[in-house]
Motif scaffolding. Structure first.
Motif, short mmCIF file in Angstrom:
data_model
loop_
_atom_site.label_atom_id
_atom_site.label_comp_id
_atom_site.label_asym_id
_atom_site.label_seq_id
_atom_site.Cartn_x
_atom_site.Cartn_y
_atom_site.Cartn_z
N UNK A 1 -6.97 1.74 -11.40
CA UNK A 1 -5.78 2.53 -10.75
C UNK A 1 -6.04 2.40 -9.28
N UNK A 2 -7.21 2.41 -8.67
CA UNK A 2 -7.78 2.40 -7.47
C UNK A 2 -7.26 0.99 -6.94
N UNK A 3 -7.65 0.02 -7.54
CA UNK A 3 -7.31 -1.39 -7.12
C UNK A 3 -5.82 -1.53 -6.71
N UNK A 4 -4.93 -1.03 -7.88
CA UNK A 4 -3.73 -1.07 -7.72
C UNK A 4 -2.97 -0.41 -6.62
N UNK A 5 -3.57 0.88 -6.31
CA UNK A 5 -3.26 1.78 -5.43
C UNK A 5 -3.66 0.81 -3.83
N UNK A 6 -4.75 0.31 -3.72
CA UNK A 6 -4.89 -0.36 -2.58
C UNK A 6 -4.08 -1.77 -2.36
N UNK A 7 -3.66 -2.31 -3.52
CA UNK A 7 -2.82 -3.55 -3.52
C UNK A 7 -1.33 -3.09 -2.86
N UNK A 8 -0.94 -1.86 -3.62
CA UNK A 8 0.31 -1.46 -2.98
C UNK A 8 0.31 -1.06 -1.57
N UNK A 9 -0.90 -0.37 -1.01
CA UNK A 9 -0.90 0.12 0.22
C UNK A 9 -0.91 -1.18 1.30
N UNK A 10 -1.67 -2.01 0.84
CA UNK A 10 -1.78 -3.26 1.71
C UNK A 10 -0.28 -3.85 1.76
N UNK A 11 0.26 -4.10 0.51
CA UNK A 11 1.67 -4.65 0.54
C UNK A 11 2.64 -3.71 1.34
N UNK A 12 2.59 -2.52 1.20
CA UNK A 12 3.37 -1.68 2.39
C UNK A 12 2.99 -2.09 4.06
#
Length: 358
Positions: free
Chosen positions: A73-84
């Motif tokens: 879940x943390x890595x997914x949140x980081x991925x989304x944040x970096x995409x934004x």
């Protein structure tokens, strides 16, 4: 001031997206591992293992799977944040291009005295719009930083609640090491912000104006890899006469603090036309082991850069790890391409097959 804000807000969205994809792939791998681990435990027949220790084993596997879930879940949140952040940079770059064209037309119109007074409020509005756009980009970066830092703390706490007694200490160690790299980057950015402010009046490409001051950028590094090896150094970009110079170097240490080597790099860029729109680039880099004046590896590079369109093309070649290697690359508005080759023999694949399956 508009040019100053554009300079401070520059970035590399392609590299950020690459990192986002890497986090997303790692998250997928963790999810797959957790699912397969649960399935393996469920697949053990009751009649083959019905002792009390099976319950304890299943409980431990369940707790470990939850740890993997939290990390996923943390890595997914980081991925989304970096995409934004990457998309915010891309949109901002598009906005900056349009604003630069608008201000250029406004400057041309204001050259006629009757239009000057009418252009002033339009320029002020453009500055206000730029302030707002820059603020939005800043907030997207702050939000991503909160996800990275706060998410790591929450994930470590959750993993600790589910049996990972080392999660808290690992987070504290990562925080301490990250603070060193962060401090170097903050100091670098503060210095570059000051340089950008001083150079904010620099005339655009296509003119023959002199640069306000010779120093253009500084670079400060404190990097630590997963094995504890540290690289400390920095560099600078400056002009001397018609040539822009870029140089840097690092000292390397292993996890125990022992000095393991040095690297250095130099690049020169000079205009091949009076307006410096078309530029030639040459340079080289090398690595040295302790006590050896001969470079352990060395390479040279030559290329072309178009300061107006951003097109780049380059050729790099040299000796590394006992073999020769080289690459040709190109960059344009539509993306990048690279072709590489090496005389080094590929490493023998590691056999990860468990001993009981061989």
């Amino acid at each position: 001031m508009v040019a100053f804000e554009f300079k401070l807000s520059s970035g590399k969205p392609a590299n950020i997206m690459k990192a986002a994809y890497a986090y997303d792939n790692a998250a997928d791998d963790l999810q797959t591992a957790a699912s397969e681990l649960r399935e393996l435990v469920r697949s053990i027949p009751e009649q083959t293992w019905s002792a009390n220790d099976r319950e304890r084993y299943e409980s431990n596997v369940h707790e470990y799977s939850l740890q993997l879930d939290y990390l996923h879940n943390y890595l997914m949140a980081v991925s989304i944040a970096l995409t934004v952040v990457a998309w915010a940079l891309f949109v901002y770059a598009t906005f900056a291009t349009g604003m630069a064209a608008y201000l250029g037309a406004l400057a041309a119109a204001s050259a006629f005295p009757p239009n000057y007074a009418a252009c002033l409020p339009l320029a002020a509005t453009a500055l206000t719009v730029t302030h707002v756009a820059t603020g939005i980009l800043l907030n997207s970066g702050l939000a991503a930083a909160a996800v990275l830092g706060g998410g790591a703390a929450i994930t470590a706490d959750k993993q600790g609640d589910h049996g990972n007694q080392f999660a808290g200490d690992a987070f504290k160690k990562a925080l301490a090491n990250g603070a060193k790299s962060g401090a170097a980057n903050l100091l670098q950015n503060a210095g570059n912000a000051a340089l950008s402010f001083v150079n904010r009046a620099e005339n655009p490409i296509g003119t023959q104006a002199k640069k306000p001051i010779p120093v253009k950028e500084i670079d400060l590094d404190y990097d630590r890899d997963k094995d504890g090896n540290v690289s400390v150094g920095g560099g600078a970009k400056f002009t001397a006469g018609p040539v822009e110079h870029e140089l840097g170097g690092h000292r390397k240490y292993d996890g125990s603090g022992k000095y393991t080597g040095t690297d250095a790099e130099y690049k020169a860029k000079f205009g091949i036309d009076p307006t410096e729109t078309h530029n030639a680039v040459v340079g080289g880099k090398g690595d040295w082991k302790p006590g050896d004046w001969k470079p352990d590896s060395a390479s040279g590079t030559a290329g072309y850069e178009n300061a107006r369109t951003g097109h780049k093309a380059g050729l790099e070649g040299g000796r590394k790890d006992g073999g020769w290697e080289g690459k040709v690359n190109g960059v344009g508005p539509g993306g990048s391409a690279e072709l590489s080759g090496s005389t080094k023999k590929p490493a023998k694949p590691v056999d990860d097959t468990p001993p009981w399956d061989k």
